[in-house]
Design an enzyme around this catalytic site. Structure first.
Site, mmCIF file in Angstrom:
data_model
loop_
_atom_site.group_PDB
_atom_site.id
_atom_site.type_symbol
_atom_site.label_atom_id
_atom_site.label_comp_id
_atom_site.label_asym_id
_atom_site.label_seq_id
_atom_site.Cartn_x
_atom_site.Cartn_y
_atom_site.Cartn_z
ATOM 1 N N GLU A 57 8.086 51.130 -18.688
ATOM 2 C CA GLU A 57 7.519 49.860 -18.255
ATOM 3 C C GLU A 57 6.060 49.896 -17.798
ATOM 4 O O GLU A 57 5.758 49.665 -16.611
ATOM 5 C CB GLU A 57 8.407 49.276 -17.140
ATOM 6 C CG GLU A 57 9.835 49.057 -17.593
ATOM 7 C CD GLU A 57 10.716 48.294 -16.611
ATOM 8 O OE1 GLU A 57 10.329 48.190 -15.430
ATOM 9 O OE2 GLU A 57 11.766 47.800 -17.035
ATOM 10 N N GLU A 106 16.754 49.235 -22.004
ATOM 11 C CA GLU A 106 17.380 48.829 -20.741
ATOM 12 C C GLU A 106 17.806 47.383 -20.875
ATOM 13 O O GLU A 106 17.060 46.551 -21.401
ATOM 14 C CB GLU A 106 16.378 48.900 -19.571
ATOM 15 C CG GLU A 106 16.063 50.267 -19.067
ATOM 16 C CD GLU A 106 15.229 50.231 -17.769
ATOM 17 O OE1 GLU A 106 15.185 49.184 -17.088
ATOM 18 O OE2 GLU A 106 14.616 51.264 -17.458
HETATM 19 C C1 GLC Z 1 13.265 49.322 -14.327
HETATM 20 C C2 GLC Z 1 12.944 49.996 -13.059
HETATM 21 C C3 GLC Z 1 14.214 50.352 -12.353
HETATM 22 C C4 GLC Z 1 15.007 49.118 -12.107
HETATM 23 C C5 GLC Z 1 15.325 48.464 -13.421
HETATM 24 C C6 GLC Z 1 15.988 47.132 -13.200
HETATM 25 O O1 GLC Z 1 13.694 50.312 -15.157
HETATM 26 O O2 GLC Z 1 12.182 51.121 -13.311
HETATM 27 O O3 GLC Z 1 13.960 50.993 -11.160
HETATM 28 O O4 GLC Z 1 16.199 49.403 -11.429
HETATM 29 O O5 GLC Z 1 14.157 48.239 -14.171
HETATM 30 O O6 GLC Z 1 15.174 46.312 -12.425
#
Ligand code: GLC
Length: 455
Positions: A172, A289
């Site tokens: 990110e 993610e």
């Molecule tokens: C990103 C952040 C992580 C967080 C996730 C969800 O990866 O680095 O720390 O928990 O997003 O917000």
């Protein structure tokens, strides 16, 4: 000439068709992802489909500081549940010198080696990244040299590891690490990694926290073994409700029902990524993610997760759930059990049938095969005193459903279903009580008066 053209077209088709089909029809599943760029021979291939992030462990200031210490058995548990990939976020920046040559500490390397080897032993495609290098987001020029030096060491260290170990440059990129600086850093870092790892997969994402809206600004080096990642937390007010690390934190209580508008928002955003990848020569996409935080209600989380997974798979996008056993956790480390609903949302082909209700208990919600019927039953049809809520009717039924009686329905499952149990307040009892009390009061007054008179 014409004949030559036809032969040429046939030859080209023969070369292209098998690779194209390999991507679409796997032996074991209709959506298998062969992570191969089709443009050249140096591209290696990886079958990455379904992954999970082991978050809040090695990217915490120290492993364990955020409640997660990576146990060896996690990788077996993950593999047995049906995942083929793990992403291990790592905060290298606190385990390396802050002055040249920016040496990574040996004990930390040993810990990462151990974790990576446990993942590889389970035949899991393993992604390591640089995560939470926050200083580089605020002061990218200052940290440029250190960032590259850290990657030079990681690359050198893992150069003999199997190709199933992948490198992801940086989680990110954001704030002052703007597109121009990021693109330059990407080019330089990939060049350095390639000195020791000529064909390893390198995963790169756009700025604005790996947003699909920033893909257009991402400049990729000419390299056949690059995968592009994006993160998916839409709608943010739902997925991050109550998140302590977000300021201001979106209020809790927001549901995700799966209305047409809600679904469209997700499809549209995934389509941005697909369109971009197509425009740039079929770049391999990876949704590195996505997830909904534990403060959202479980039914909504299951519905959202299941929908995002299915939509990503329809588009041949490999994915990696955020995350294994912490605040978004699909696995409960205390009971040592998967949270069934979330695991199913990630790995099952069944559909989730759920009932929204303001009261009472309802039986029958859960996971059903496509084409089956789910029997939903309202257990108590009246609750509360002295103004009870009375079950009134189901909302959201379709002609194919079968209403057995007012409180039992068989829902036809041709996809995820959600219906609502509608209740109404019943004032009859209250009225009866009030009227009875009035009668008693009048009678008592009458009796009292007649007693007085008699005296
Ligand atoms: C990103 C952040 C992580 C967080 C996730 C969800 O990866 O680095 O720390 O928990 O997003 O917000």
């Amino acid at each position: 000439m014409q004949r030559f053209k036809i032969v040429f077209v046939i030859l080209i088709s023969l070369c292209i068709i098998p690779t194209g089909f390999a991507n679409t029809f796997g032996e074991d599943s209709p959506t298998r992802f062969t992570l191969t760029n089709q443009s050249g021979s140096a591209a290696t291939s990886l079958r990455m489909r379904r992954g999970i992030n082991i978050g809040n462990a090695l990217e915490a200031p120290q492993e364990g500081a955020w409640g997660v210490y990576i146990e060896d058995e996690y990788f077996r548990i993950i593999k047995e549940a049906g995942f083929d990939t793990v992403r291990i976020p790592i905060r290298w920046s606190v385990h390396a010198e802050s002055y040249p040559p920016y040496r990574i500490y040996e004990d930390f390397f040993q810990r990462v080696d151990h974790v990576v080897s446990k993942a590889l032993e389970q035949n899991l495609i393993t992604i390591i990244n640089i995560h939470h290098y926050e200083e580089i987001m605020y002061n990218p020029e200052y940290h440029r040299e250190r960032f590259i030096a850290i990657w030079r060491q990681i690359a050198e260290h893992y150069k003999d590891y199997p190709e199933t170990l992948c490198f992801e440059l940086l989680n990110e990129p954001s704030y002052n690490l703007v597109d121009r600086i990021w693109n330059e850093l990407v080019a330089e870092t990939v060049r350095v990694i390639r000195e020791s790892n000529p064909t390893r997969k390198i995963i790169i994402g756009p700025t604005r926290w790996n947003s699909v809206y920033k893909l257009e600004a991402l400049k990729l080096p000419e390299d056949e073994n690059i995968i592009v990642t994006f993160h998916f937390y839409t709608p943010f007010e739902f997925t991050h409700q109550g998140a302590e690390w977000v300021s201001p934190s979106p209020p809790t209580g927001k549901k995700w029902i799966g209305t047409e508008d809600e679904k469209k928002q997700i499809r549209d955003e995934l389509d941005i990524a697909v369109k971009w990848a197509g425009k740039h020569g079929n770049i391999t996409l990876f949704m590195g993610e996505f997830g909904a935080y534990g403060k959202a209600d479980m039914d909504s989380r299951i519905r959202w997760t299941s929908f995002v997974v299915k939509e990503a798979e329809k588009r041949n996008i490999a994915w990696c759930y955020w995350e294994f056993c912490s605040g978004f956790g699909a696995y409960d480390p205390v009971t040592k059990k998967w949270r069934e609903g979330l695991l199913n949302a990630l790995t099952s082909s069944k559909h989730y049938v759920s009932v929204e209700t303001d009261g009472g208990s309802i039986l029958g919600a859960g996971w059903y095969e496509e084409g089956s019927y789910a029997t939903i039953r309202v257990v108590e049809t009246s609750i509360g005193f002295p103004v009870p809520s009375i079950f009134d009717h189901f909302e959201g039924l379709r002609p194919e459903d079968r209403l057995i009686d007012i409180s039992v329905v068989e829902l036809y499952v041709d996809g995820p279903r959600v219906i609502k149990a509608v209740w109404r307040k019943d004032y009859t009892l209250l009225l009866v009580i009030v009227v009875t009390m009035c009668i008693i009061a009048v009678a008592a007054a009458f009796l009292y008066r007649s007693r007085i008179k008699a005296k």
